[in-house]
Design a protein around this motif. Structure first.
Motif, PDB file in Angstrom:
ATOM      1  N   LEU A 188       0.922  -1.286   0.093  1.00  0.00           N
ATOM      2  CA  LEU A 188      -0.162  -0.266   0.070  1.00  0.00           C
ATOM      3  C   LEU A 188       0.570   0.991   0.199  1.00  0.00           C
ATOM      4  O   LEU A 188       0.525   1.955  -0.274  1.00  0.00           O
ATOM      5  CB  LEU A 188      -1.199  -0.515   1.608  1.00  0.00           C
ATOM      6  N   MET A 189       2.093   1.356   0.291  1.00  0.00           N
ATOM      7  CA  MET A 189       2.640   2.483   0.888  1.00  0.00           C
ATOM      8  C   MET A 189       3.203   2.947  -1.083  1.00  0.00           C
ATOM      9  O   MET A 189       3.102   3.734  -0.795  1.00  0.00           O
ATOM     10  CB  MET A 189       4.159   2.384   1.459  1.00  0.00           C
ATOM     11  N   GLY A 190       3.729   2.289  -1.230  1.00  0.00           N
ATOM     12  CA  GLY A 190       4.421   1.689  -3.186  1.00  0.00           C
ATOM     13  C   GLY A 190       3.513   2.850  -3.483  1.00  0.00           C
ATOM     14  O   GLY A 190       3.452   3.642  -4.476  1.00  0.00           O
ATOM     15  N   GLN A 191       1.735   2.249  -3.367  1.00  0.00           N
ATOM     16  CA  GLN A 191       0.415   2.473  -4.580  1.00  0.00           C
ATOM     17  C   GLN A 191       0.424   4.218  -3.915  1.00  0.00           C
ATOM     18  O   GLN A 191      -0.172   4.979  -4.930  1.00  0.00           O
ATOM     19  CB  GLN A 191      -0.535   1.510  -3.946  1.00  0.00           C
ATOM     20  N   LEU A 192       0.479   4.337  -2.365  1.00  0.00           N
ATOM     21  CA  LEU A 192       0.360   5.513  -1.819  1.00  0.00           C
ATOM     22  C   LEU A 192       0.813   6.362  -3.098  1.00  0.00           C
ATOM     23  O   LEU A 192       0.822   7.424  -3.324  1.00  0.00           O
ATOM     24  CB  LEU A 192      -0.231   5.670  -0.852  1.00  0.00           C
ATOM     25  N   ALA A 193       2.896   6.310  -2.854  1.00  0.00           N
ATOM     26  CA  ALA A 193       3.356   7.818  -3.543  1.00  0.00           C
ATOM     27  C   ALA A 193       3.156   7.120  -5.271  1.00  0.00           C
ATOM     28  O   ALA A 193       2.952   8.388  -5.597  1.00  0.00           O
ATOM     29  CB  ALA A 193       4.725   6.757  -3.033  1.00  0.00           C
ATOM     30  N   ASP A 194       2.869   6.129  -5.670  1.00  0.00           N
ATOM     31  CA  ASP A 194       2.656   6.161  -6.895  1.00  0.00           C
ATOM     32  C   ASP A 194       1.159   7.058  -7.364  1.00  0.00           C
ATOM     33  O   ASP A 194       1.288   8.047  -8.460  1.00  0.00           O
ATOM     34  CB  ASP A 194       2.154   4.958  -7.286  1.00  0.00           C
ATOM     35  N   ALA A 195       0.475   6.308  -6.902  1.00  0.00           N
ATOM     36  CA  ALA A 195      -0.739   7.418  -6.778  1.00  0.00           C
ATOM     37  C   ALA A 195      -0.768   8.798  -6.484  1.00  0.00           C
ATOM     38  O   ALA A 195      -1.116  10.059  -7.770  1.00  0.00           O
ATOM     39  CB  ALA A 195      -2.447   6.718  -6.037  1.00  0.00           C
ATOM     40  N   THR A 196       0.231   9.491  -5.532  1.00  0.00           N
ATOM     41  CA  THR A 196       0.203  10.580  -5.602  1.00  0.00           C
ATOM     42  C   THR A 196       0.808  11.627  -6.497  1.00  0.00           C
ATOM     43  O   THR A 196       0.515  12.960  -6.411  1.00  0.00           O
ATOM     44  CB  THR A 196       0.690  11.026  -3.750  1.00  0.00           C
ATOM     45  N   LEU A 197       1.911  10.719  -6.664  1.00  0.00           N
ATOM     46  CA  LEU A 197       2.873  11.073  -7.920  1.00  0.00           C
ATOM     47  C   LEU A 197       2.197  11.839  -9.026  1.00  0.00           C
ATOM     48  O   LEU A 197       1.706  12.347  -9.532  1.00  0.00           O
ATOM     49  CB  LEU A 197       3.950  10.872  -7.958  1.00  0.00           C
ATOM     50  N   ALA A 198       1.217  10.033  -9.327  1.00  0.00           N
ATOM     51  CA  ALA A 198       0.730  10.402 -10.740  1.00  0.00           C
ATOM     52  C   ALA A 198      -0.619  11.878 -10.880  1.00  0.00           C
ATOM     53  O   ALA A 198      -0.985  11.434 -12.066  1.00  0.00           O
ATOM     54  CB  ALA A 198       0.088   9.820 -10.770  1.00  0.00           C
ATOM     55  N   ALA A 199      -0.988  12.498  -9.257  1.00  0.00           N
ATOM     56  CA  ALA A 199      -1.906  13.404  -8.973  1.00  0.00           C
ATOM     57  C   ALA A 199      -0.866  14.166  -9.443  1.00  0.00           C
ATOM     58  O   ALA A 199      -1.882  15.562  -8.933  1.00  0.00           O
ATOM     59  CB  ALA A 199      -2.996  12.721  -8.396  1.00  0.00           C
ATOM     60  N   GLY A 200      -0.002  14.264  -9.660  1.00  0.00           N
ATOM     61  CA  GLY A 200       0.495  15.865  -9.870  1.00  0.00           C
ATOM     62  C   GLY A 200       1.237  16.306  -8.283  1.00  0.00           C
ATOM     63  O   GLY A 200       1.668  17.240  -8.009  1.00  0.00           O
ATOM     64  N   GLY A 201       0.678  15.411  -7.035  1.00  0.00           N
ATOM     65  CA  GLY A 201       1.010  15.664  -6.093  1.00  0.00           C
ATOM     66  C   GLY A 201       3.156  15.452  -5.985  1.00  0.00           C
ATOM     67  O   GLY A 201       3.593  15.177  -6.773  1.00  0.00           O
ATOM     68  N   ARG A 202       3.228  15.913  -4.197  1.00  0.00           N
ATOM     69  CA  ARG A 202       4.856  15.936  -3.788  1.00  0.00           C
ATOM     70  C   ARG A 202       4.413  14.428  -2.350  1.00  0.00           C
ATOM     71  O   ARG A 202       3.376  14.230  -2.017  1.00  0.00           O
ATOM     72  CB  ARG A 202       4.959  16.790  -2.874  1.00  0.00           C
ATOM     73  N   ALA A 203       5.416  13.390  -3.001  1.00  0.00           N
ATOM     74  CA  ALA A 203       5.628  12.762  -2.181  1.00  0.00           C
ATOM     75  C   ALA A 203       7.207  12.443  -1.326  1.00  0.00           C
ATOM     76  O   ALA A 203       7.953  11.998  -2.467  1.00  0.00           O
ATOM     77  CB  ALA A 203       5.780  11.566  -3.000  1.00  0.00           C
ATOM     78  N   VAL A 204       7.287  12.135  -0.420  1.00  0.00           N
ATOM     79  CA  VAL A 204       8.878  12.038   0.187  1.00  0.00           C
ATOM     80  C   VAL A 204       8.919  11.480   1.350  1.00  0.00           C
ATOM     81  O   VAL A 204       8.100  10.970   1.811  1.00  0.00           O
ATOM     82  CB  VAL A 204       8.987  13.518   1.291  1.00  0.00           C
ATOM     83  N   GLY A 205       9.596  10.508   0.840  1.00  0.00           N
ATOM     84  CA  GLY A 205      10.523   9.300   1.818  1.00  0.00           C
ATOM     85  C   GLY A 205      11.444   9.262   2.576  1.00  0.00           C
ATOM     86  O   GLY A 205      12.205  10.055   1.656  1.00  0.00           O
ATOM     87  N   VAL A 206      11.017   8.256   3.430  1.00  0.00           N
ATOM     88  CA  VAL A 206      12.055   7.845   4.566  1.00  0.00           C
ATOM     89  C   VAL A 206      12.631   6.796   4.435  1.00  0.00           C
ATOM     90  O   VAL A 206      11.534   6.108   5.198  1.00  0.00           O
ATOM     91  CB  VAL A 206      12.318   9.039   5.669  1.00  0.00           C
ATOM     92  N   MET A 207      13.888   6.273   4.070  1.00  0.00           N
ATOM     93  CA  MET A 207      14.430   4.849   4.604  1.00  0.00           C
ATOM     94  C   MET A 207      15.580   4.751   5.180  1.00  0.00           C
ATOM     95  O   MET A 207      16.677   5.325   4.597  1.00  0.00           O
ATOM     96  CB  MET A 207      14.354   4.263   3.136  1.00  0.00           C
ATOM     97  N   PRO A 208      15.627   3.638   5.740  1.00  0.00           N
ATOM     98  CA  PRO A 208      16.782   3.767   6.188  1.00  0.00           C
ATOM     99  C   PRO A 208      17.792   3.118   5.397  1.00  0.00           C
ATOM    100  O   PRO A 208      17.497   1.709   3.946  1.00  0.00           O
ATOM    101  CB  PRO A 208      17.255   2.697   7.241  1.00  0.00           C
ATOM    102  N   GLN A 209      19.400   2.942   5.210  1.00  0.00           N
ATOM    103  CA  GLN A 209      20.068   2.991   4.271  1.00  0.00           C
ATOM    104  C   GLN A 209      20.214   1.243   4.173  1.00  0.00           C
ATOM    105  O   GLN A 209      20.137   0.411   2.760  1.00  0.00           O
ATOM    106  CB  GLN A 209      21.484   2.610   4.713  1.00  0.00           C
TER     107      GLN A 209
END
Length: 331
Positions: A188-209
């Protein structure tokens, strides 16, 4: 005020003072350009509440009733006037006041009106980026703010969950609200980011190395911040977000939700926390939370402060109307 700097961080206390119209008082100190809240650093042996009272008396000639101060929370932001320094401020709110002549340390007073949009460019970052969003000022001004979302790295068995994240993403993009999330490309996290970007929104991710090395990072985001470990990840997501929302997910989602909700109760932050109750997913958890209240392990005011919604529109409305509860251990 001359603030003590410890490890690159200045600890101060500040007060949100309002006039009869609800406008907020800001001050510009001698030799500076930014407007901020009145306040200063604690003196030895002084409580934070005592500091707030003393500073307002010294800077503004205003005598505050300590019992009427309500703690909003503790906030961090880059210092307005000292490069490379971070401010950590305990912020209080106070009922309507009348302010007299400022002391010599204060060069200028300015009231920030409720309807003032956009915000003045010369506000200190602590005030504009942390305190004002936390107190819902101005009302329903959500554009350019950020929603930190916790959700699953799996999709779940029912397509209703995927449909919900796509709908939420569209509303966030339309409202100008940016997405902060765990940075993954899966579930779901990937789908949320993809849908946000597709709608013209901003998506910032934070991930450990370590997870980036495991090749589950989303590489098409507005920005991906790579941090050393999970602790830094959660801290950074908390810093970036103006509201926290848990969508359906597993153990990690629960852990993230309970941490930020506990931080709210302790006064570590004063930001809304919400459960997005897709198809009744969170109802068993809410039953358990209600039992905590019934059995005396959780104050009813914290249960009431928890936002529970089923649509993106209700989420934004509840966010705009939310006010922080009194912290558990009020200073």
């Amino acid at each position: 005020m001359v603030a003590e700097i410890i490890g690159g961080r200045v600890r101060v206390c500040a007060v949100v003072l309002r006039d009869a119209s609800g406008s907020i008082l800001t001050v510009r100190k001698q030799g500076t350009e930014r407007f901020m809240l009145p306040g200063g650093k604690p003196e030895p042996g002084e409580s934070r509440r005592e500091t707030a009272v003393r500073e307002c008396a010294e800077e503004l000639g205003v005598l505050l009733d300590p019992a009427a101060l309500r703690e909003v929370g503790v906030f961090r932001a880059p210092a307005a006037n000292e490069a490379g320094v971070e401010i950590e401020a305990t912020v209080f709110e106070y009922p309507t006041v009348q302010v007299g002549s400022p002391a010599s340390e204060i060069a200028e007073l300015r009231w920030l009106a409720v309807s003032e949009q956009p915000l003045p460019a010369d506000l200190a970052p602590l005030l504009s980026e942390r305190v004002l969003p936390a107190i819902g000022y101005p009302p329903r001004a959500l554009a350019a703010r950020w929603m930190t979302v916790f959700t699953g790295s799996a999709q779940g068995v029912d397509p209703v969950y995927s449909d919900a994240v796509v709908k939420l993403a569209g509303v966030l993009a339309a409202e100008g609200v940016g997405l902060v999330y765990g940075g993954g490309k899966v579930g779901l996290m990937g789908q949320l980011a993809d849908a946000t970007l597709a709608a013209g929104g901003r998506a910032v991710g934070v991930m450990p190395q370590a997870l980036v090395d495991g090749e589950i990072a989303h590489t098409g985001l507005t920005r991906l911040e790579v941090v050393p470990d999970m602790h830094e990840r959660k801290l950074r997501m908390a810093e970036l977000g103006d509201v926290f929302v848990a969508l359906p997910g597993g153990a990690g989602t629960l852990e993230e939700f309970f941490e930020v909700w506990t931080w709210q109760q302790l006064g570590i932050h004063a930001k809304p926390v919400a459960l997005y109750d897709v198809d009744g997913f969170w109802q068993p958890l809410l039953t358990m939370i209600d039992r905590m209240v019934d059995q005396g392990f959780l104050s009813a005011r914290y249960r009431e402060s928890l936002i529970v919604v089923r649509t993106p529109e209700d989420l934004l409305d509840a966010w705009a109307a939310w006010t922080p509860p009194v912290p558990k251990w009020t200073r």
